[in-house]
Motif scaffolding. Sequence first.
Motif, PDB file in Angstrom:
ATOM      1  N   HIS B 330     -10.579  14.403  -7.880  1.00  0.00           N
ATOM      2  CA  HIS B 330     -11.506  13.713  -6.980  1.00  0.00           C
ATOM      3  C   HIS B 330     -10.806  13.306  -5.703  1.00  0.00           C
ATOM      4  CE1 HIS B 330     -13.891  12.457 -10.795  1.00  0.00           C
ATOM      5  NE2 HIS B 330     -14.031  13.745 -10.490  1.00  0.00           N
ATOM      6  N   LEU B 331      -9.595  12.822  -5.892  1.00  0.00           N
ATOM      7  CA  LEU B 331      -8.819  12.370  -4.749  1.00  0.00           C
ATOM      8  C   LEU B 331      -8.603  13.517  -3.774  1.00  0.00           C
ATOM      9  CD1 LEU B 331      -7.434   9.717  -3.959  1.00  0.00           C
ATOM     10  CD2 LEU B 331      -5.328  10.647  -4.888  1.00  0.00           C
ATOM     11  N   ALA B 332      -8.251  14.693  -4.305  1.00  0.00           N
ATOM     12  CA  ALA B 332      -8.006  15.863  -3.459  1.00  0.00           C
ATOM     13  C   ALA B 332      -9.285  16.264  -2.736  1.00  0.00           C
ATOM     14  CB  ALA B 332      -7.482  17.011  -4.298  1.00  0.00           C
ATOM     15  N   ASP B 333     -10.422  16.216  -3.474  1.00  0.00           N
ATOM     16  CA  ASP B 333     -11.711  16.550  -2.857  1.00  0.00           C
ATOM     17  C   ASP B 333     -12.008  15.611  -1.697  1.00  0.00           C
ATOM     18  OD1 ASP B 333     -12.340  18.711  -4.299  1.00  0.00           O
ATOM     19  OD2 ASP B 333     -13.545  17.644  -5.813  1.00  0.00           O
ATOM     20  N   SER B 334     -11.821  14.315  -1.981  1.00  0.00           N
ATOM     21  CA  SER B 334     -12.114  13.332  -0.943  1.00  0.00           C
ATOM     22  C   SER B 334     -11.253  13.579   0.273  1.00  0.00           C
ATOM     23  CB  SER B 334     -11.844  11.923  -1.459  1.00  0.00           C
ATOM     24  OG  SER B 334     -12.588  11.716  -2.611  1.00  0.00           O
ATOM     25  N   PHE B 335      -9.994  13.892  -0.005  1.00  0.00           N
ATOM     26  CA  PHE B 335      -9.081  14.132   1.104  1.00  0.00           C
ATOM     27  C   PHE B 335      -9.566  15.316   1.946  1.00  0.00           C
ATOM     28  CE2 PHE B 335      -5.434  16.413   2.843  1.00  0.00           C
ATOM     29  CZ  PHE B 335      -4.922  15.430   3.670  1.00  0.00           C
ATOM     30  N   ASN B 336      -9.980  16.370   1.252  1.00  0.00           N
ATOM     31  CA  ASN B 336     -10.458  17.556   1.960  1.00  0.00           C
ATOM     32  C   ASN B 336     -11.666  17.221   2.838  1.00  0.00           C
ATOM     33  OD1 ASN B 336      -8.504  19.159   0.965  1.00  0.00           O
ATOM     34  ND2 ASN B 336      -9.752  20.073  -0.665  1.00  0.00           N
ATOM     35  N   ARG B 337     -12.599  16.460   2.225  1.00  0.00           N
ATOM     36  CA  ARG B 337     -13.807  16.099   2.966  1.00  0.00           C
ATOM     37  C   ARG B 337     -13.454  15.252   4.171  1.00  0.00           C
ATOM     38  NH1 ARG B 337     -16.418  15.561  -1.829  1.00  0.00           N
ATOM     39  NH2 ARG B 337     -16.088  13.322  -1.919  1.00  0.00           N
ATOM     40  N   MET B 338     -12.535  14.325   3.957  1.00  0.00           N
ATOM     41  CA  MET B 338     -12.151  13.411   5.028  1.00  0.00           C
ATOM     42  C   MET B 338     -11.533  14.180   6.191  1.00  0.00           C
ATOM     43  SD  MET B 338      -9.634  10.209   4.628  1.00  0.00           S
ATOM     44  CE  MET B 338      -8.198  11.184   5.015  1.00  0.00           C
ATOM     45  N   THR B 339     -10.654  15.100   5.864  1.00  0.00           N
ATOM     46  CA  THR B 339      -9.995  15.893   6.912  1.00  0.00           C
ATOM     47  C   THR B 339     -11.030  16.713   7.676  1.00  0.00           C
ATOM     48  OG1 THR B 339      -8.316  16.172   5.221  1.00  0.00           O
ATOM     49  CG2 THR B 339      -7.959  17.315   7.293  1.00  0.00           C
ATOM     50  N   GLU B 340     -11.979  17.258   6.930  1.00  0.00           N
ATOM     51  CA  GLU B 340     -13.023  18.080   7.528  1.00  0.00           C
ATOM     52  C   GLU B 340     -13.836  17.251   8.534  1.00  0.00           C
ATOM     53  OE1 GLU B 340     -13.504  21.205   7.020  1.00  0.00           O
ATOM     54  OE2 GLU B 340     -15.378  21.407   8.183  1.00  0.00           O
ATOM     55  N   GLU B 341     -14.247  16.054   8.064  1.00  0.00           N
ATOM     56  CA  GLU B 341     -15.027  15.155   8.923  1.00  0.00           C
ATOM     57  C   GLU B 341     -14.257  14.824  10.188  1.00  0.00           C
ATOM     58  OE1 GLU B 341     -18.037  13.588   9.108  1.00  0.00           O
ATOM     59  OE2 GLU B 341     -18.517  15.194   7.677  1.00  0.00           O
ATOM     60  N   TYR B 342     -13.008  14.524   9.984  1.00  0.00           N
ATOM     61  CA  TYR B 342     -12.173  14.127  11.096  1.00  0.00           C
ATOM     62  C   TYR B 342     -12.083  15.257  12.115  1.00  0.00           C
ATOM     63  CZ  TYR B 342      -8.321  11.811  13.459  1.00  0.00           C
ATOM     64  OH  TYR B 342      -7.545  11.191  14.384  1.00  0.00           O
ATOM     65  N   ARG B 343     -11.914  16.481  11.552  1.00  0.00           N
ATOM     66  CA  ARG B 343     -11.762  17.633  12.444  1.00  0.00           C
ATOM     67  C   ARG B 343     -13.046  17.836  13.259  1.00  0.00           C
ATOM     68  NH1 ARG B 343     -11.224  21.893   8.972  1.00  0.00           N
ATOM     69  NH2 ARG B 343     -13.234  22.716   9.587  1.00  0.00           N
ATOM     70  N   LYS B 344     -14.195  17.717  12.589  1.00  0.00           N
ATOM     71  CA  LYS B 344     -15.487  17.909  13.276  1.00  0.00           C
ATOM     72  C   LYS B 344     -15.659  16.860  14.360  1.00  0.00           C
ATOM     73  CE  LYS B 344     -18.213  20.143   9.720  1.00  0.00           C
ATOM     74  NZ  LYS B 344     -19.049  19.841   8.541  1.00  0.00           N
ATOM     75  N   ASN B 345     -15.323  15.657  14.014  1.00  0.00           N
ATOM     76  CA  ASN B 345     -15.471  14.561  14.955  1.00  0.00           C
ATOM     77  C   ASN B 345     -14.649  14.828  16.212  1.00  0.00           C
ATOM     78  OD1 ASN B 345     -16.438  12.147  15.736  1.00  0.00           O
ATOM     79  ND2 ASN B 345     -14.910  10.925  14.658  1.00  0.00           N
ATOM     80  N   LEU B 346     -13.449  15.321  15.969  1.00  0.00           N
ATOM     81  CA  LEU B 346     -12.560  15.620  17.079  1.00  0.00           C
ATOM     82  C   LEU B 346     -13.169  16.694  17.974  1.00  0.00           C
ATOM     83  CD1 LEU B 346      -9.745  14.460  17.688  1.00  0.00           C
ATOM     84  CD2 LEU B 346      -8.817  16.624  16.875  1.00  0.00           C
ATOM     85  N   GLU B 347     -13.708  17.701  17.298  1.00  0.00           N
ATOM     86  CA  GLU B 347     -14.335  18.795  18.054  1.00  0.00           C
ATOM     87  C   GLU B 347     -15.488  18.271  18.910  1.00  0.00           C
ATOM     88  OE1 GLU B 347     -15.438  21.678  15.164  1.00  0.00           O
ATOM     89  OE2 GLU B 347     -13.376  22.414  14.949  1.00  0.00           O
ATOM     90  N   ARG B 348     -16.285  17.386  18.335  1.00  0.00           N
ATOM     91  CA  ARG B 348     -17.406  16.811  19.064  1.00  0.00           C
ATOM     92  C   ARG B 348     -16.911  16.059  20.279  1.00  0.00           C
ATOM     93  NH1 ARG B 348     -20.155  15.852  14.173  1.00  0.00           N
ATOM     94  NH2 ARG B 348     -19.175  13.809  13.920  1.00  0.00           N
ATOM     95  N   THR B 349     -15.863  15.291  20.120  1.00  0.00           N
ATOM     96  CA  THR B 349     -15.315  14.517  21.231  1.00  0.00           C
ATOM     97  C   THR B 349     -14.881  15.438  22.372  1.00  0.00           C
ATOM     98  OG1 THR B 349     -14.440  13.071  19.525  1.00  0.00           O
ATOM     99  CG2 THR B 349     -13.698  12.671  21.758  1.00  0.00           C
ATOM    100  N   VAL B 350     -14.225  16.525  21.962  1.00  0.00           N
ATOM    101  CA  VAL B 350     -13.742  17.467  22.988  1.00  0.00           C
ATOM    102  C   VAL B 350     -14.918  18.061  23.760  1.00  0.00           C
ATOM    103  CG1 VAL B 350     -12.599  19.681  23.308  1.00  0.00           C
ATOM    104  CG2 VAL B 350     -11.594  17.977  21.788  1.00  0.00           C
TER     105      VAL B 350
END
Lengths: 328, 563
Positions: B330-350
């Motif tokens: 679960h922890l690994a899944d959450s981490f993956n999701r979190m990284t994904e969200e973060y990456r998308k957010n960054l893309e949106r900002t750019v």
Amino acid sequence: MRYVRGIFLFAFLLLAGCGLNSAEGVVSAPSREQRLVIYTSHTESVYAPLIKEFEERTGIWVEVKTGGTLELIECIKEKKENSDCDLLFGGGADTLEANKELFAPYSKERNGTNESWTPFSSSPLVLIYNTKLVRNNPPTGWPDLLKEVWQGEIAYADPQSSDSAYTVLSVLTQMLSGEESKLLAAFRKNIGNCGLVSAEQAVSEVANGNYYIGVTLEETALRSMQEGYDITMVYPEEGTCMQVDGLAIISGCAHEENARLFIEFMLEQDTQQYLAEHLNRRPVRTDVPLPEWLPEDISCISYDVSLGASRQKELLSLWRGLYREVTE
Amino acid sequence: MKAWIRRSFRNRIFVTILMITLVPLLLCDIIMMQVLLQRSESKLAGQAKEELARLEGDFANLMETFSDISEELCNNTMVHSALRRENKSSHVTYQLLFRLTDDVREYARFEIMDCDGNCQYTTDHTQSAGAMEPSWGILYAAGNSEELVFCREDSGDGMKAARAIRDYNRKILGYVVISMTRNGFDLLFSGNYSPTSSLLLLDAYWHPVYLTQSALGETAAASLRQQLLAGEKLSDEVRECSYFTRHQEATGFTLVLEQARTFTAPVRNTIYFVSIVMGILSLLLCLWGSWLLSRHLAEPVNRLDGAMKEVQKGNFDVCVSNSREDELGHLADSFNRMTEEYRKNLERTVEHQKEINATQLRMLQAQLNPHFLYNTLDSIKWLGVVHQVPDIATIATDLAALLRASISGNEFIPLSEELELIERYIAIQSIRFEDRFTCEIDIADRFQNCMVPKMVLQPLVENSILHGVADLEDGYIKLSAREEEGDLILSVSDNGCGIPPEILEQLNNSGRRLPGQHLGLFNVSSIIRLHFGEKYGISAEAEPGNGSVIRLRLPIQREETHA
């Protein structure tokens, strides 16, 4: 905290395990008042029956430590107050006199002396020779010990461990005229490499033919002869010297009362008689008859005990020097 | 060590498992050893005590018999008279002696001595015993006692007992002496103790009277006496024996049973060896088990740790592979999701930033050649002044001011300045439209210092003029401001022809599409949204033919608080 608790538990278990291991049925040791520690230079055949009798008469437990007189005195000096010794049983007049500061006097009217040590018996120095080996011109007196014919044939104990042997040295220097060092050197040559520890050994060495003649105490010679040794005993014609055997209480010892009891026991008539009849020692009591094998009329030289005592160190160092000379 | 344990939870797991495995094992070992030793020792001790009791019983019985016999001999008048008589050999006395000692002659020799210690009667058939001294040893002791007294032989092998024979005046006539030798003791004790043990009979002062193993016994007895006097526990560490003692009251003697230990050093060493081997085996098992378990636990954590380090470095493309369904999965899944969200957010900002840049670029493009225009306008103004046409000079001045404001570097300006620009703009437009509209600015002083993006009102006013009041004879435009929910609402209303519904709809829905018309409105709207967020922007109301209201919603930012 966890570890500490663990360790406590562990220790408890170990202790519990050991606790079950306690001994049972140990007979209680005698109390302090029932003990006596004796240092003696006598052989077991001498001290054992006396001590057995003492134990049975008084109920005091005796611990015995054996050794040469000088060796035992060294041991007492070394340990000082820590020495467990209560009583020194045996030892010549010279040695006891030389170390009298170690002893507490046994002041008893009967003894008549106020000296720091108490004589209980005496035995004269005698010459012995192997009857099979010596036919002609057997030794008759002190000067014979210095004659060249006996070179390497005299059995003699080391004067540094045996005090009767020291008395022999002292007698030779006091009796014979001539320069001391020459006298001793001549005697030294006749001894050869004889390194005996006790005067007892001198007798057996002569008896088994390793040496022709020897110097020892009357009691030792007589005992050996009674046991069947083929030796002849000669009282030196110039007169001999009585080797007095003493008892000395060590001052400040733990069981002084018992030590006094032991001296008292040793001076009893029964004991003195036993000494004469069974141990061939001449008693100090005049009311004890001598057995027929102890001649009463032996001539004695005038031997100065205090001189012998005061010169002990000097003579022994002289002797040690000669010993090195010869062996080298 | 502690630091090592704390460094990694893998080490913690390892140490914990190690403790859990080894401590019970060691405890078990120790307890088992102790229990085993205790059991065996107590059993042996019990056995030894039984044997000792039996031996002591036999010995005491024999001594009792001796005592009885001696008493009878001492009190017998026949013996008295035989001793008194000069002619001492009497067969009657012998008969008595042999009769009395019938049962126990095999154990000991009985003698009757006269008062001088000379043997008169003896049960011994081979030799007549020598004389003894009444003033020494056992006869002395007997002379001082009414009872039978016991003592060891001088030789240390055997025992003598003696009792004084007294007449009625208590005068000593002689002695009864009982000698018990080694053979007698052998006969008495043999078979009563186990063959692995040996027996020592010690006198009251712990000197040996009888030893079953005479050679070893002598030294053993001597060392036992020493140990007793030193107050130590009786033991023999070299030969590994235990000692059991029993005191015999009548004689004062002590019976000592020497029992060989079962758990001797080699046996104990074997047990220790086995324990140690077991310990090592469990240690290995534990190492293996803890290695597996800690790897199982630590691997995903380490992977996650590595992935996080990657993320720290800026690599957002990491993905923790995960095939587990437990908590770590679960922890690994959450981490993956979190990284994904973060990456998308960054893309949106750019993307966002890119949009702002594009819009600004567009605005710059719309203000082409401002310096040229500005200079030109300056020339025109001076021409107007020279030719005394004041309107030209005014227009040129206003236009230049507008132009200057639009190319100045400040992105935000106070509302008062913005309004000044609006006034200049309106002055220009008034000349163009020959005063066919009026414009009223109704803004309270408290809003004057609010910071607004530069040139945001001008497009609105322009819109109202061009698309609203351009065709009217008496157009009316009003600028007003109010505060609503902490925001500043600037509205531009007119009484013009209104806004076509499709444009209105796009404006209200914050559409991003850029239509051909109303370009200015859309630009304003998107600039405000990009600066302040989706909540802000333009809204419009309009009724066809009855004017329109365009509202601009901005956050209130005072001049002094704005950087």
